[in-house]
Design a protein around this motif. Sequence first.
Motif, PDB file in Angstrom:
ATOM      1  N   ASP A  24       5.737   7.073 -10.804  1.00  0.00           N
ATOM      2  CA  ASP A  24       5.279   6.221 -11.905  1.00  0.00           C
ATOM      3  C   ASP A  24       6.436   5.507 -12.606  1.00  0.00           C
ATOM      4  OD1 ASP A  24       2.649   6.809 -11.434  1.00  0.00           O
ATOM      5  OD2 ASP A  24       2.510   8.375 -12.971  1.00  0.00           O
ATOM      6  N   ALA A  25       7.609   6.138 -12.647  1.00  0.00           N
ATOM      7  CA  ALA A  25       8.764   5.520 -13.314  1.00  0.00           C
ATOM      8  C   ALA A  25       9.187   4.236 -12.622  1.00  0.00           C
ATOM      9  CB  ALA A  25       9.931   6.501 -13.345  1.00  0.00           C
ATOM     10  N   ASN A  53       4.576  -2.958 -11.637  1.00  0.00           N
ATOM     11  CA  ASN A  53       3.215  -3.500 -11.791  1.00  0.00           C
ATOM     12  C   ASN A  53       3.073  -4.291 -13.086  1.00  0.00           C
ATOM     13  OD1 ASN A  53       2.271  -2.540  -9.343  1.00  0.00           O
ATOM     14  ND2 ASN A  53       1.511  -0.618 -10.201  1.00  0.00           N
ATOM     15  N   SER A  54       3.736  -3.836 -14.149  1.00  0.00           N
ATOM     16  CA  SER A  54       3.690  -4.576 -15.421  1.00  0.00           C
ATOM     17  C   SER A  54       4.351  -5.934 -15.276  1.00  0.00           C
ATOM     18  CB  SER A  54       4.376  -3.764 -16.528  1.00  0.00           C
ATOM     19  OG  SER A  54       3.682  -2.568 -16.789  1.00  0.00           O
ATOM     20  N   SER A  55       5.480  -5.970 -14.551  1.00  0.00           N
ATOM     21  CA  SER A  55       6.179  -7.239 -14.379  1.00  0.00           C
ATOM     22  C   SER A  55       5.372  -8.197 -13.506  1.00  0.00           C
ATOM     23  CB  SER A  55       7.564  -7.008 -13.766  1.00  0.00           C
ATOM     24  OG  SER A  55       7.480  -6.609 -12.415  1.00  0.00           O
ATOM     25  N   ARG A  56       4.649  -7.663 -12.527  1.00  0.00           N
ATOM     26  CA  ARG A  56       3.791  -8.521 -11.695  1.00  0.00           C
ATOM     27  C   ARG A  56       2.672  -9.127 -12.535  1.00  0.00           C
ATOM     28  NH1 ARG A  56       0.865  -5.983  -7.512  1.00  0.00           N
ATOM     29  NH2 ARG A  56       0.387  -8.073  -6.758  1.00  0.00           N
ATOM     30  N   ALA A  57       2.136  -8.340 -13.452  1.00  0.00           N
ATOM     31  CA  ALA A  57       1.091  -8.862 -14.336  1.00  0.00           C
ATOM     32  C   ALA A  57       1.635  -9.966 -15.226  1.00  0.00           C
ATOM     33  CB  ALA A  57       0.511  -7.727 -15.176  1.00  0.00           C
ATOM     34  N   GLU A  58       2.876  -9.791 -15.696  1.00  0.00           N
ATOM     35  CA  GLU A  58       3.522 -10.833 -16.503  1.00  0.00           C
ATOM     36  C   GLU A  58       3.782 -12.080 -15.662  1.00  0.00           C
ATOM     37  OE1 GLU A  58       7.936 -11.543 -18.354  1.00  0.00           O
ATOM     38  OE2 GLU A  58       7.022  -9.579 -18.703  1.00  0.00           O
ATOM     39  N   LEU A  59       4.247 -11.861 -14.454  1.00  0.00           N
ATOM     40  CA  LEU A  59       4.571 -12.988 -13.579  1.00  0.00           C
ATOM     41  C   LEU A  59       3.328 -13.791 -13.222  1.00  0.00           C
ATOM     42  CD1 LEU A  59       6.637 -14.541 -11.927  1.00  0.00           C
ATOM     43  CD2 LEU A  59       6.459 -12.795 -10.147  1.00  0.00           C
ATOM     44  N   ASP A 105       0.834  -1.209   0.000  1.00  0.00           N
ATOM     45  CA  ASP A 105       0.000   0.000   0.000  1.00  0.00           C
ATOM     46  C   ASP A 105       0.868   1.259   0.000  1.00  0.00           C
ATOM     47  OD1 ASP A 105      -2.279  -1.511  -0.044  1.00  0.00           O
ATOM     48  OD2 ASP A 105      -2.711  -1.319   2.112  1.00  0.00           O
ATOM     49  N   ARG A 106       1.931   1.257   0.808  1.00  0.00           N
ATOM     50  CA  ARG A 106       2.829   2.421   0.838  1.00  0.00           C
ATOM     51  C   ARG A 106       3.500   2.616  -0.521  1.00  0.00           C
ATOM     52  NH1 ARG A 106       4.122   0.435   6.039  1.00  0.00           N
ATOM     53  NH2 ARG A 106       6.046  -0.538   5.276  1.00  0.00           N
ATOM     54  N   PHE A 107       3.914   1.493  -1.117  1.00  0.00           N
ATOM     55  CA  PHE A 107       4.513   1.560  -2.448  1.00  0.00           C
ATOM     56  C   PHE A 107       3.528   2.153  -3.455  1.00  0.00           C
ATOM     57  CE2 PHE A 107       4.429  -0.726  -6.531  1.00  0.00           C
ATOM     58  CZ  PHE A 107       5.609  -0.264  -7.101  1.00  0.00           C
ATOM     59  N   SER A 108       2.287   1.676  -3.433  1.00  0.00           N
ATOM     60  CA  SER A 108       1.279   2.119  -4.389  1.00  0.00           C
ATOM     61  C   SER A 108       0.983   3.610  -4.248  1.00  0.00           C
ATOM     62  CB  SER A 108      -0.012   1.313  -4.213  1.00  0.00           C
ATOM     63  OG  SER A 108       0.220  -0.064  -4.469  1.00  0.00           O
ATOM     64  N   LYS A 109       1.017   4.091  -3.021  1.00  0.00           N
ATOM     65  CA  LYS A 109       0.697   5.503  -2.774  1.00  0.00           C
ATOM     66  C   LYS A 109       1.877   6.430  -3.036  1.00  0.00           C
ATOM     67  CE  LYS A 109      -2.758   4.437   0.779  1.00  0.00           C
ATOM     68  NZ  LYS A 109      -3.049   4.424   2.237  1.00  0.00           N
TER      69      LYS A 109
END
Length: 214
Positions: free
Chosen positions: A21-22, A28-34, A13-17
């Motif tokens: 964006d860089a 987040n893209s790599s998590r979706a791939e994983l 949550d802290r990371f997300s907030k």
Amino acid sequence: MSLIGPQLNAVFDRFSKNAPDAIKTPINSSRAELATFDTSQAIKIGDRIPEFKLKDAVGKEQDSTALRASGPLVITFYRGEWCPFCNIALSGFQKHLDDFKAKGVTVVALTPELPNGTLTMTEKHELQFPVLTDPHNEYARKLGIVWKQPESLRPVFDNFKHNLPKRNGDDSFELPLPATLLVDKDGIVRNLYLNPDYIKRVEPQTVLAWIDAL
């Protein structure tokens, strides 16, 4: 009851907030791939584990057969000392280590990090169970749980000054999935947690319940 799930969620949550964006977008893209990782070829309940001889944080060789000699073995994989989710997970096992010992169970953690990193991990988190180096993810590869990270993550690691080639002794940019296995005295996997999402981890209390069910 001390659960690791809320701690893991709080870090994310802290990371997300707070993350720019860089940083956030490639992670987040790599998590979706994983999330699409094919676990069909990974180790399964009922399989016999390959044996291993791996070195701990002080260079002492640990043999899986010897580790199982006195009872079941819990093997948990972690990505590296740089991973906050791994730190929470291993600290959770440490907090319950007396409970595991009371059940006659040995806990070991495996990582591709070289002994310098495993020594840091052991000392910083006051771990009292073996933390073993799996060079080049060779053992994790036998279990079918190795993931090659996308090149888009290299700038992220550079930003955080996490020099993975130096930490792991190779530039493969590969990591193990943070799986946890319960292996009986005969080397058979009796229970298993394998989730490609490294933010999710098995609760130590859940693993203790696996042991009770043996």
